[in-house]
Design an enzyme around this catalytic site. Structure first.
Site, PDB file in Angstrom:
ATOM      1  N   ASP A  12     -17.989 -13.618  12.842  1.00  0.00           N
ATOM      2  CA  ASP A  12     -18.296 -13.332  11.454  1.00  0.00           C
ATOM      3  C   ASP A  12     -19.142 -14.508  10.942  1.00  0.00           C
ATOM      4  OD1 ASP A  12     -18.001 -12.287   8.739  1.00  0.00           O
ATOM      5  OD2 ASP A  12     -16.548 -13.907   8.452  1.00  0.00           O
ATOM      6  N   ASP A  14     -19.808 -15.609   6.849  1.00  0.00           N
ATOM      7  CA  ASP A  14     -19.285 -16.297   5.673  1.00  0.00           C
ATOM      8  C   ASP A  14     -17.809 -16.649   5.849  1.00  0.00           C
ATOM      9  OD1 ASP A  14     -21.577 -16.329   3.904  1.00  0.00           O
ATOM     10  OD2 ASP A  14     -21.349 -14.163   3.749  1.00  0.00           O
ATOM     11  N   THR A 109     -21.861  -9.578  10.737  1.00  0.00           N
ATOM     12  CA  THR A 109     -21.693  -9.961   9.344  1.00  0.00           C
ATOM     13  C   THR A 109     -21.820  -8.779   8.404  1.00  0.00           C
ATOM     14  OG1 THR A 109     -22.611 -11.346   7.562  1.00  0.00           O
ATOM     15  CG2 THR A 109     -24.148 -10.581   9.250  1.00  0.00           C
ATOM     16  N   SER A 110     -21.151  -8.868   7.259  1.00  0.00           N
ATOM     17  CA  SER A 110     -21.280  -7.847   6.223  1.00  0.00           C
ATOM     18  C   SER A 110     -22.487  -8.104   5.319  1.00  0.00           C
ATOM     19  CB  SER A 110     -20.010  -7.801   5.373  1.00  0.00           C
ATOM     20  OG  SER A 110     -18.906  -7.383   6.146  1.00  0.00           O
ATOM     21  N   LYS A 141     -16.904  -3.417   7.577  1.00  0.00           N
ATOM     22  CA  LYS A 141     -15.530  -3.883   7.746  1.00  0.00           C
ATOM     23  C   LYS A 141     -14.700  -3.393   6.556  1.00  0.00           C
ATOM     24  CE  LYS A 141     -17.382  -8.085   9.871  1.00  0.00           C
ATOM     25  NZ  LYS A 141     -17.553  -9.542   9.739  1.00  0.00           N
ATOM     26  N   ASP A 166     -12.314 -14.743   9.293  1.00  0.00           N
ATOM     27  CA  ASP A 166     -11.517 -15.474   8.306  1.00  0.00           C
ATOM     28  C   ASP A 166     -10.926 -14.603   7.219  1.00  0.00           C
ATOM     29  OD1 ASP A 166     -13.362 -16.406   5.476  1.00  0.00           O
ATOM     30  OD2 ASP A 166     -14.125 -15.063   7.023  1.00  0.00           O
TER      31      ASP A 166
END
Length: 217
Positions: A12, A14, A109-110, A141, A166
């Site tokens: 991931d 961030d 990543t989103s 996600k 995270d």
């Protein structure tokens, strides 16, 4: 502590490789102020999710076009804002060591692709050749689509990968993909029970083990 043998590594961004807390909290605080929503409530939901999913969750009454307009404005403001963005401790060195050792690495990543690249570069973290961003998946996600696609780009099965995450939504996605999942940071939630955990990446060793790699630290 971790001791994992894997054929690929999925990250991931961030909160996992990049600390973008100030930028992200600022963006959602402005959104909350504009729409009369407590920023703390927004942040409790949004972490790890695509922006469009959060906007739709809090403003379901708006048309899809209006929801997308809000997202576009937010993303445009965030894309070039890298003030205060730093690496999660040890992330830059760890990713570089993985790449140098020949470990297949993907970013999942989103965030949109351009925003993700800008943040990674601002933090001094190597951008892997394989990147799965928000525009690359139909379902963000906590759906596992991103992690499954990331593993496919690496040419390995997700079950043979280790995923670093995270946030609850991201952890759910990684677990659902079948990847061995590692919590990065202090999050304590039902989804973290029984998972490996690291506070940062300093001290994690990378060694080849047959056709795979062992991460230990």
């Amino acid at each position: 502590m971790i001791d994992i043998v894997a054929s690929g590594v999925l990250f991931d961004m961030d909160g996992t490789l990049v600390d973008s807390t100030a930028v992200v909290e600022g963006a959602w605080s402005r959104f909350g102020a504009e729409h009369g929503i407590d920023p703390a409530t927004i942040l409790g939901f949004s972490h790890g999710r695509q922006t469009i999913d959060t906007v739709q969750h809090f403003l379901p009454e708006l048309s899809l076009d209006e929801q997308q307009r809000i997202v576009d404005v937010m993303i445009a403001a965030e894309t070039d804002n890298v003030d205060g963005i730093t690496e999660v401790p040890g992330a830059a060195d760890f990713v570089s060591r993985l790449v140098d050792a020949g470990v297949p690495v993907a970013l999942v990543t989103s965030a949109p692709h351009e925003l993700a690249v800008n943040r990674m570069r601002a933090a001094g973290v190597h951008v892997p050749g394989a990147v799965v961003a928000s525009e690359d998946v139909e379902h963000g996600k906590p759906h596992p689509d991103g992690y499954l696609r990331g593993a496919a780009l690496l040419g390995v099965d997700a079950g043979d990968c280790v995923a670093f995450e995270d946030a609850p939504a991201g952890l759910e996605a990684a677990i659902a993909s079948g990847a061995t999942t590692v919590v990065v940071g202090p999050l304590e939630a039902a989804v973290t029970a029984g998972l490996y955990r690291v506070g940062g990446y300093d001290g994690i060793t990378v060694t080849r083990e047959g056709d795979a790699f062992r991460l230990r630290g």
